[in-house]
Motif scaffolding. Structure first.
Motif, short mmCIF file in Angstrom:
data_model
loop_
_atom_site.label_atom_id
_atom_site.label_comp_id
_atom_site.label_asym_id
_atom_site.label_seq_id
_atom_site.Cartn_x
_atom_site.Cartn_y
_atom_site.Cartn_z
N VAL A 29 0.85 -1.19 0.00
CA VAL A 29 0.00 0.00 0.00
C VAL A 29 0.88 1.24 0.00
CG1 VAL A 29 -1.73 1.31 1.31
CG2 VAL A 29 -1.84 -1.18 1.26
N LEU A 30 0.50 2.21 -0.82
CA LEU A 30 1.18 3.50 -0.83
C LEU A 30 0.24 4.56 -0.28
CD1 LEU A 30 3.56 5.35 -1.63
CD2 LEU A 30 2.49 5.57 -3.89
N LEU A 31 0.68 5.26 0.76
CA LEU A 31 -0.06 6.39 1.31
C LEU A 31 0.51 7.65 0.69
CD1 LEU A 31 0.01 5.42 5.12
CD2 LEU A 31 -1.67 4.75 3.38
N VAL A 32 -0.32 8.43 0.03
CA VAL A 32 0.11 9.65 -0.65
C VAL A 32 -0.53 10.85 0.03
CG1 VAL A 32 0.12 10.94 -2.83
CG2 VAL A 32 0.30 8.44 -2.86
N ASP A 33 0.29 11.81 0.44
CA ASP A 33 -0.25 13.04 1.01
C ASP A 33 -0.56 13.99 -0.14
OD1 ASP A 33 -1.02 15.24 2.50
OD2 ASP A 33 0.47 14.86 4.06
N GLY A 59 8.88 16.36 -12.08
CA GLY A 59 9.97 15.65 -12.72
C GLY A 59 11.34 15.98 -12.18
N THR A 60 11.40 16.59 -11.00
CA THR A 60 12.69 16.97 -10.41
C THR A 60 13.20 15.95 -9.40
OG1 THR A 60 11.62 18.31 -8.70
CG2 THR A 60 12.25 19.44 -10.75
N CYS A 61 12.42 14.91 -9.12
CA CYS A 61 12.83 13.87 -8.19
C CYS A 61 12.29 12.53 -8.68
CB CYS A 61 12.30 14.17 -6.78
SG CYS A 61 12.72 12.93 -5.54
N PRO A 62 13.14 11.51 -8.77
CA PRO A 62 12.66 10.20 -9.19
C PRO A 62 11.69 9.61 -8.16
CG PRO A 62 15.08 10.26 -9.13
CD PRO A 62 14.58 11.53 -8.53
N ILE A 63 10.73 8.86 -8.65
CA ILE A 63 9.73 8.25 -7.77
C ILE A 63 10.39 7.41 -6.68
CG2 ILE A 63 7.88 6.51 -7.70
CD1 ILE A 63 6.91 7.62 -10.39
N ASP A 64 11.40 6.63 -7.06
CA ASP A 64 12.04 5.74 -6.09
C ASP A 64 12.73 6.49 -4.95
OD1 ASP A 64 11.22 3.47 -7.44
OD2 ASP A 64 13.00 3.43 -8.71
N ARG A 65 13.15 7.70 -5.18
CA ARG A 65 13.78 8.49 -4.12
C ARG A 65 12.72 9.15 -3.23
NH1 ARG A 65 17.31 13.43 -5.38
NH2 ARG A 65 17.66 12.25 -7.28
N ALA A 66 11.57 9.45 -3.79
CA ALA A 66 10.53 10.16 -3.03
C ALA A 66 9.70 9.22 -2.15
CB ALA A 66 9.62 10.91 -3.99
N ILE A 67 9.49 7.99 -2.60
CA ILE A 67 8.70 7.02 -1.82
C ILE A 67 9.61 6.40 -0.77
CG2 ILE A 67 7.52 4.80 -1.91
CD1 ILE A 67 6.52 5.57 -4.69
N ARG A 68 9.08 6.26 0.44
CA ARG A 68 9.88 5.63 1.49
C ARG A 68 9.04 4.66 2.31
NH1 ARG A 68 10.55 10.97 5.28
NH2 ARG A 68 8.80 12.00 4.29
N VAL A 99 1.88 9.66 -13.26
CA VAL A 99 2.50 9.26 -11.99
C VAL A 99 1.61 8.25 -11.26
CG1 VAL A 99 3.18 10.11 -9.69
CG2 VAL A 99 3.91 11.35 -11.75
N LEU A 100 0.31 8.51 -11.23
CA LEU A 100 -0.61 7.56 -10.59
C LEU A 100 -0.58 6.21 -11.30
CD1 LEU A 100 -3.70 9.82 -9.75
CD2 LEU A 100 -1.99 8.91 -8.17
N GLY A 101 -0.41 6.23 -12.62
CA GLY A 101 -0.30 4.98 -13.37
C GLY A 101 0.93 4.17 -12.96
N VAL A 102 2.04 4.84 -12.72
CA VAL A 102 3.25 4.17 -12.25
C VAL A 102 3.01 3.58 -10.85
CG1 VAL A 102 5.67 4.49 -11.56
CG2 VAL A 102 4.80 5.58 -13.65
N PHE A 103 2.34 4.34 -9.98
CA PHE A 103 2.04 3.84 -8.64
C PHE A 103 1.20 2.56 -8.72
CE2 PHE A 103 2.05 8.43 -6.76
CZ PHE A 103 3.42 8.49 -6.87
N LYS A 104 0.21 2.55 -9.62
CA LYS A 104 -0.67 1.39 -9.75
C LYS A 104 0.09 0.14 -10.17
CE LYS A 104 -5.10 3.60 -10.76
NZ LYS A 104 -6.20 3.69 -11.74
N GLN A 105 1.16 0.31 -10.90
CA GLN A 105 1.97 -0.84 -11.32
C GLN A 105 2.79 -1.40 -10.15
OE1 GLN A 105 4.33 0.57 -14.58
NE2 GLN A 105 2.58 0.77 -15.95
N ARG A 106 3.11 -0.55 -9.18
CA ARG A 106 4.00 -0.96 -8.09
C ARG A 106 3.29 -1.34 -6.79
NH1 ARG A 106 9.08 3.22 -8.49
NH2 ARG A 106 9.45 2.95 -10.71
N PHE A 107 2.07 -0.87 -6.62
CA PHE A 107 1.35 -1.08 -5.36
C PHE A 107 -0.04 -1.65 -5.64
CE2 PHE A 107 4.48 2.17 -4.52
CZ PHE A 107 5.00 1.79 -3.30
N ARG A 108 -0.51 -2.46 -4.72
CA ARG A 108 -1.87 -3.02 -4.84
C ARG A 108 -2.91 -1.93 -4.60
NH1 ARG A 108 -4.43 -8.37 -3.33
NH2 ARG A 108 -6.51 -8.00 -4.13
#
Length: 176
Positions: A29-33, A59-68, A99-108
């Protein structure tokens, strides 16, 4: 997740729902503020602010660096990042959908904590991109007419309101 008014418990509901969903083994699960006016997800989780949704969309920060990761296995967080001057303009950007499309590929599941919908259009904008909207309502506080008006507005703007999540209900006692 959104609410009609501020203070109805949508951020806590977002966190608790995300934790509950991860009780199913292997669920991510990804929680997005998505509240770019008064973000609080990182604060509730005791995490410092850092680059997040705003920088990913720009586009100034890769998704993998922003998600923790959080302390709960399977639950990750994406904070808001540096708050923009015009949140609605940023959230109306076509890149948000990508961006939401990328999240959907990585998280349920992707749970987006948005601002109160009665006063800010951001919740409706994000809701139109989401698979569904959960409207958080505080028992005995939110007037029924305001809830109905918010529900109707979200649907009229393209959102799929799945239902309501009630907060503030007293604990059940054995005497009842």
């Amino acid at each position: 997740l959104t609410s009609a008014l501020r203070g109805e418990g949508k951020t806590v509901a977002t966190i608790n729902l995300g934790i509950a969903m991860c009780e199913v083994p292997g669920t991510r699960v990804l929680l997005v503020d998505g509240d770019l006016h008064r973000p609080s997800l990182e604060e509730y989780l005791g995490l410092p602010r850092r680059q997040g949704l705003v920088e990913v969309v720009r586009g100034t920060c890769p998704i993998d660096r922003a998600i923790r990761a959080t302390s709960v296995e399977g639950v990750s967080i994406l904070g808001p990042g540096e708050l923009p001057r015009n949140p609605s303009e940023l959230l109306g950007n076509e890149r948000v959908k990508q961006v939401l499309g990328v999240f959907k590929q990585r998280f349920r599941y992707i749970l987006i904590d948005t601002p109160a919908a009665a006063s800010i259009s951001d919740a409706a904008m994000l809701g139109a991109l989401a698979d569904g909207i959960v409207l958080v309502v505080r028992l005995g506080v939110t007037p029924r007419g305001v809830v109905e008006e918010t529900y109707n507005r979200l649907e009229a703007l393209g959102g799929n309101v799945l239902g309501t999540l009630l907060t503030g209900a007293p604990p059940e006692t054995k005497d009842r």
